[in-house]
Design a protein around this motif. Structure first.
Motif, mmCIF file in Angstrom:
data_model
loop_
_atom_site.group_PDB
_atom_site.id
_atom_site.type_symbol
_atom_site.label_atom_id
_atom_site.label_comp_id
_atom_site.label_asym_id
_atom_site.label_seq_id
_atom_site.Cartn_x
_atom_site.Cartn_y
_atom_site.Cartn_z
ATOM 1 N N ALA A 1 -5.450 3.245 5.290
ATOM 2 C CA ALA A 1 -6.805 3.514 5.234
ATOM 3 C C ALA A 1 -7.461 4.050 6.554
ATOM 4 C CB ALA A 1 -7.633 2.634 4.444
ATOM 5 N N ASN A 2 -6.965 3.106 7.456
ATOM 6 C CA ASN A 2 -7.621 3.102 8.789
ATOM 7 C C ASN A 2 -6.838 4.195 9.393
ATOM 8 O OD1 ASN A 2 -9.259 1.060 9.046
ATOM 9 N ND2 ASN A 2 -7.749 -0.361 9.164
ATOM 10 N N LYS A 3 -5.726 4.381 9.284
ATOM 11 C CA LYS A 3 -5.070 5.726 9.976
ATOM 12 C C LYS A 3 -5.714 6.947 9.529
ATOM 13 C CE LYS A 3 -0.423 7.667 10.401
ATOM 14 N NZ LYS A 3 0.462 7.568 9.734
ATOM 15 N N SER A 4 -6.101 7.104 8.098
ATOM 16 C CA SER A 4 -6.877 8.444 7.568
ATOM 17 C C SER A 4 -8.373 8.268 7.751
ATOM 18 C CB SER A 4 -6.198 8.649 6.318
ATOM 19 O OG SER A 4 -5.139 8.914 6.240
ATOM 20 N N LYS A 5 -8.892 7.269 8.388
ATOM 21 C CA LYS A 5 -10.342 7.137 8.544
ATOM 22 C C LYS A 5 -11.140 7.101 7.145
ATOM 23 C CE LYS A 5 -10.730 8.843 13.164
ATOM 24 N NZ LYS A 5 -9.478 9.181 13.303
ATOM 25 N N ILE A 6 -10.438 6.179 6.355
ATOM 26 C CA ILE A 6 -11.086 5.801 5.184
ATOM 27 C C ILE A 6 -11.819 4.534 4.960
ATOM 28 C CG2 ILE A 6 -10.661 5.553 2.695
ATOM 29 C CD1 ILE A 6 -8.398 7.549 2.835
ATOM 30 N N ASN A 7 -13.089 4.622 4.564
ATOM 31 C CA ASN A 7 -13.820 3.352 4.720
ATOM 32 C C ASN A 7 -13.075 2.320 3.974
ATOM 33 O OD1 ASN A 7 -15.989 1.552 4.705
ATOM 34 N ND2 ASN A 7 -17.013 2.337 3.138
ATOM 35 N N GLY B 1 0.859 -1.215 0.031
ATOM 36 C CA GLY B 1 -0.068 -0.097 0.120
ATOM 37 C C GLY B 1 0.664 1.198 -0.135
ATOM 38 N N SER B 2 2.086 1.327 -0.423
ATOM 39 C CA SER B 2 2.765 2.610 -0.534
ATOM 40 C C SER B 2 2.312 3.542 -1.580
ATOM 41 C CB SER B 2 4.301 2.325 -0.762
ATOM 42 O OG SER B 2 4.608 1.546 -2.111
ATOM 43 N N ASN B 3 1.558 2.976 -2.552
ATOM 44 C CA ASN B 3 1.003 4.017 -3.618
ATOM 45 C C ASN B 3 -0.105 4.531 -3.172
ATOM 46 O OD1 ASN B 3 2.440 4.310 -6.227
ATOM 47 N ND2 ASN B 3 2.846 1.918 -5.972
ATOM 48 N N LEU B 4 -0.959 3.832 -2.349
ATOM 49 C CA LEU B 4 -2.073 4.268 -1.496
ATOM 50 C C LEU B 4 -1.798 5.382 -0.788
ATOM 51 C CD1 LEU B 4 -5.041 3.937 -0.644
ATOM 52 C CD2 LEU B 4 -4.451 2.287 0.981
ATOM 53 N N LYS B 5 -0.794 5.026 0.129
ATOM 54 C CA LYS B 5 -0.322 6.145 0.864
ATOM 55 C C LYS B 5 -0.051 7.354 0.483
ATOM 56 C CE LYS B 5 3.295 6.918 4.510
ATOM 57 N NZ LYS B 5 4.862 6.617 4.689
ATOM 58 N N SER B 6 0.731 7.354 -0.829
ATOM 59 C CA SER B 6 1.048 8.696 -1.605
ATOM 60 C C SER B 6 -0.363 9.111 -2.021
ATOM 61 C CB SER B 6 2.087 8.282 -2.686
ATOM 62 O OG SER B 6 1.603 8.168 -3.958
ATOM 63 N N LEU B 7 -1.150 8.310 -2.442
ATOM 64 C CA LEU B 7 -2.496 8.823 -3.196
ATOM 65 C C LEU B 7 -3.326 9.502 -1.816
ATOM 66 C CD1 LEU B 7 -3.659 6.034 -5.575
ATOM 67 C CD2 LEU B 7 -2.576 8.437 -6.116
#
Ligand code: GRF
Length: 192
Positions: free
Chosen positions: A53-59, A18-24
């Protein structure tokens, strides 16, 4: 459809780190972001990326893959319910069917760690080094039925040095992946 915020409701599909998720996510939190990440989907319950996702409270939702049809039907229902305008694949290891792509009927993007059309599929860094290529890189492209073959939106190359190993090349390319995915989204959504 454009939301009142003017941002595209975006879903990111992951399978692992999820490193690309993190950058997005980082990009989506910038003032000028053109997207809002409202959903993260993983086909792997232990994907490390779910942490971001959890850290940023994204569903975020884990969908167990038993067969393509039921998996994709579940996906389509979720995308509709969340009013998703854009899908970003980020290390998502399942191949989406033509039927899914047709039914979603909006843009689906993917990031791939090679200079497409070179090295579709896996082991891209190994193949680039084996072939003694001078350059490799990363590509953001549209997702079509054919693996890693959709139209290219943005590509950036890096030099392969003699001393490079699969590990060092992977690291270098991942760094540029994190930069070009948001850039490709901006390019797509602003037609620039
Ligand atoms: C990246 O190298 C991406 O290009 C490829 O899978 C990897 C995913 O990494 N499709 P991460 O999960 O985003 O860290």
């Amino acid at each position: 459809m454009e939301k009142s915020s003017g941002k595209k409701n975006t879903a990111v599909f992951i399978s692992g780190r999820g490193s690309n998720l993190k950058s997005l996510i980082k990009y989506s939190k910038t003032k000028k972001s053109l997207i809002k990440i409202v959903l993260v989907i993983s086909d792997n319950s232990t994907a490390k990326g779910l942490y971001y996702a959890n850290k940023s409270k994204i569903n975020n939702i884990f969908i167990k893959y038993s067969n393509k049809k039921s998996f994709e039907n579940r996906l389509l229902r979720l995308l509709k319910r969340n009013d998703i305008d854009l899908i970003c694949l980020a290390g998502f290891m399942k191949i989406l069917s033509g039927n899914f792509i047709k039914k979603f009927d909006k843009h689906i993007l993917n990031i791939h760690p090679s200079l497409l059309p070179k090295y579709k599929g896996l082991n891209t860094h190994y193949r680039a080094i084996q072939n003694k290529d001078k350059y490799s890189g990363a590509t953001v492209h549209f997702v079509t039925e054919k693996l890693d073959s959709g139209k290219i939106i943005l590509q950036k190359r890096v030099k392969i040095f003699k001393a490079d190993s699969v590990k060092s090349l992977k690291k270098k390319i991942l760094k540029i992946e994190h930069k070009i995915y948001p850039k490709a989204i901006i390019r797509l959504l602003t037609n620039y």
